[in-house]
Design an enzyme around this catalytic site. Structure first.
Site, mmCIF file in Angstrom:
data_model
loop_
_atom_site.group_PDB
_atom_site.id
_atom_site.type_symbol
_atom_site.label_atom_id
_atom_site.label_comp_id
_atom_site.label_asym_id
_atom_site.label_seq_id
_atom_site.Cartn_x
_atom_site.Cartn_y
_atom_site.Cartn_z
ATOM 1 N N LYS A 76 0.848 -1.186 0.000
ATOM 2 C CA LYS A 76 0.000 0.000 0.000
ATOM 3 C C LYS A 76 0.886 1.240 0.000
ATOM 4 O O LYS A 76 1.896 1.298 0.718
ATOM 5 C CB LYS A 76 -0.904 -0.014 1.231
ATOM 6 C CG LYS A 76 -1.920 1.125 1.299
ATOM 7 C CD LYS A 76 -2.825 0.972 2.514
ATOM 8 C CE LYS A 76 -3.874 2.070 2.590
ATOM 9 N NZ LYS A 76 -4.786 1.890 3.745
ATOM 10 N N SER A 151 -9.642 1.927 2.742
ATOM 11 C CA SER A 151 -8.768 2.684 1.876
ATOM 12 C C SER A 151 -7.725 1.832 1.163
ATOM 13 O O SER A 151 -7.036 2.313 0.269
ATOM 14 C CB SER A 151 -8.052 3.752 2.721
ATOM 15 O OG SER A 151 -7.225 3.143 3.705
ATOM 16 N N SER A 175 -10.125 -0.637 7.006
ATOM 17 C CA SER A 175 -9.553 -0.442 5.671
ATOM 18 C C SER A 175 -8.731 -1.592 5.129
ATOM 19 O O SER A 175 -8.224 -1.519 4.010
ATOM 20 C CB SER A 175 -8.715 0.838 5.644
ATOM 21 O OG SER A 175 -9.552 1.968 5.686
#
Length: 486
Positions: A76, A151, A175
């Site tokens: 990420k 996210s 998330s």
């Protein structure tokens, strides 16, 4: 190889059936083919990845390499990585190259894993759909008209589309688990403090936690073995003995007490999701687990409490950027209006600006006690609910999200509806508990449904055991989206 487990990939590399260079190139080719449509990756650097793969091959050739040596992992874009663009999904950091490695990156590098690329995400992790990214929304491989969650949506989309065998994510209010659920994957948020936050760009420091996203619980165990561990550079890192999170995977579930909270099966839960979750609970009973009714009476307050605490911490964290002072308390509404104008001029997207404004407001004079302190008291009540629940059960199980994935743009104009997508995941963050999501079926429009499992503090091995035994008895985690086959 695209559908192989991490254990199988590790064996193939050790037995010289494939090299890390070949494996990495296989996934790089896959990214080149699919990423233009799915927008799962922000940054790919084939030269860097292949150089790491060559180093891994040399390491494997010497013998004694660790289980993830030579395996490509997507990260990420919230984890700082030396020499890699690290944007956090924001225009503000669109030209920021990491000068050092986050602890999570260090650990994967030490294990011999290959950085495959940096994945798309909601700007500064503020969102539940990956639509707030400066780089545009990531798309769900099961249906590109739908969100992959957020996210950590880019990480989820990458693994679901088999552009990466595994990925890292972060979880502040769901998330990791929410995108895992919406994308048909397994995702784990560890106990707060188990994974170092050093080099992980902060959203809300008392809630953020890094964790893995993969196809199966077995894969998650291998990834957590790398990610977890004490780090003196992170003041919230927990110093405790290392453990093997794969040690109990094959343990039978006879006698396991599964707590089912009545609050998670009422109004707001879509019928298709409820049906799939109920079928999963019955499967656990077949495997020897016992269903126990429990209550989490304050869980309905988790979303409003979270959306006071998280923005308040976010506004304080963002004040660390040079020339920006969002953490201060506003004097009046004119001050707030001026702050909103400046955040827009400085490149923040609308969702980040909204949360900065909320955070500054609740920290302001006259509102701190009424909102922020009250929310912290609710947080304690929610944690106490879990303390009482775990006197009756070993794990808390229910739906990960109230619905399956929603269409891109469907909730963008209604932040309240967007926030409610995290209603079942947020309590674990407020309490600091470990939580995970695994696939348990399909709902409307043939979109995946996630099963949520919450354990007591540091009970990741027990959670992974329950998830693995369920996955041995079912094949939901082996399903792949149509149209992306090799």
């Amino acid at each position: 190889m695209l559908n192989a487990s991490l254990k199988r990939l590790s064996a193939a590399l050790a037995q010289k059936k494939i090299s890390s260079v070949e494996l990495t190139q296989l996934f790089l080719n896959r990214i080149e083919k699919l990423n233009p449509a799915l927008n799962a990756f922000i940054t790919v650097d084939a030269a860097k990845s292949l150089a790491q793969a060559r180093t891994a091959d040399a390491r494997i050739a010497k013998g004694g390499a660790q289980p993830l040596a030579g395996i490509p992992v997507a990260h990420k874009d919230i984890f700082v990585a030396k020499g890699w663009l690290t944007t956090c999904g924001s225009k503000m950091l669109s030209n920021f190259t990491g000068p050092y490695d986050a602890n999570v990156i260090e650990r994967f590098n030490d294990a011999g894993a290959v950085i495959l690329g940096k994945t798309n995400m909601d700007e500064f992790a503020m969102g539940s759909s990956t639509e707030t990214s400066f780089y545009g929304p990531a798309r769900n491989p099961w249906d590109q008209a739908y969100v992959p969650g957020g996210s950590s949506g880019g990480s989820a989309a990458a693994v679901a589309a088999r552009m990466a065998p595994a990925a890292t994510g972060t979880d502040t209010g769901g998330s990791i688990r929410q995108p895992a659920a919406l994308s048909g994957l397994s995702g784990l948020k560890p106990t707060y403090g188990l994974v170092s936050r050093y080099g992980m760009i902060a959203f809300a420091s008392s809630l953020d936690q890094g964790g893995p996203i993969a196809k199966s619980a077995e894969d998650l165990a291998l990834l957590l073995n790398v990610m977890a561990g004490f780090d003196a550079r992170d003041s919230t890192s927990v110093e405790r003995a290392r453990e093997d999170y794969a040690r109990d995977l094959e343990k039978p579930l006879a006698g396991l007490r599964i707590g089912v909270p009545k609050e998670h099966f009422g109004e707001g839960l879509a019928a298709d999701v409820g049906k799939a979750v109920e079928a999963a609970l019955k499967e656990f009973e077949k495997l020897g687990a016992k269903r126990v009714p429990i209550g989490l009476p304050n869980s309905g307050l988790s979303v409003p409490a979270y959306y006071v605490i998280a923005p308040a911490e976010a506004s304080s964290n963002l004040s660390r950027f040079d020339g920006v002072r969002y953490g201060r308390r506003a004097k009046d509404y004119r001050d707030l209006a001026d702050m909103y104008r400046r955040t827009r001029a400085e490149g923040f997207g609308p969702e980040v600006r909204r949360r900065i404004l909320i955070g500054t407001y609740v920290l302001s004079h006259g509102y701190y006690d009424a909102y922020y302190l009250k929310s912290q008291k609710i947080r304690r009540l929610i944690a106490n609910d879990f303390v009482e629940a775990f006197k009756l059960c070993d794990l808390v199980v229910g739906p990960t999200t109230p619905t399956v994935a929603f269409k891109i743009g469907a909730k963008a104009a209604d932040p309240v509806q967007m926030y409610l997508n995290d209603i079942y995941t947020v309590p674990a963050n407020l309490a600091g508990l470990p939580g995970m999501s695994i696939p348990c079926g399909f709902g409307r429009d043939k979109l995946p449904v996630g099963l949520h499992i919450v354990g007591n503090y540091f009970s990741e091995a027990r959670m992974l055991n329950a998830a693995h035994q369920y996955q041995k008895a079912t094949d939901w985690h082996e399903r792949e989206p149509a149209g992306i086959q090799p």
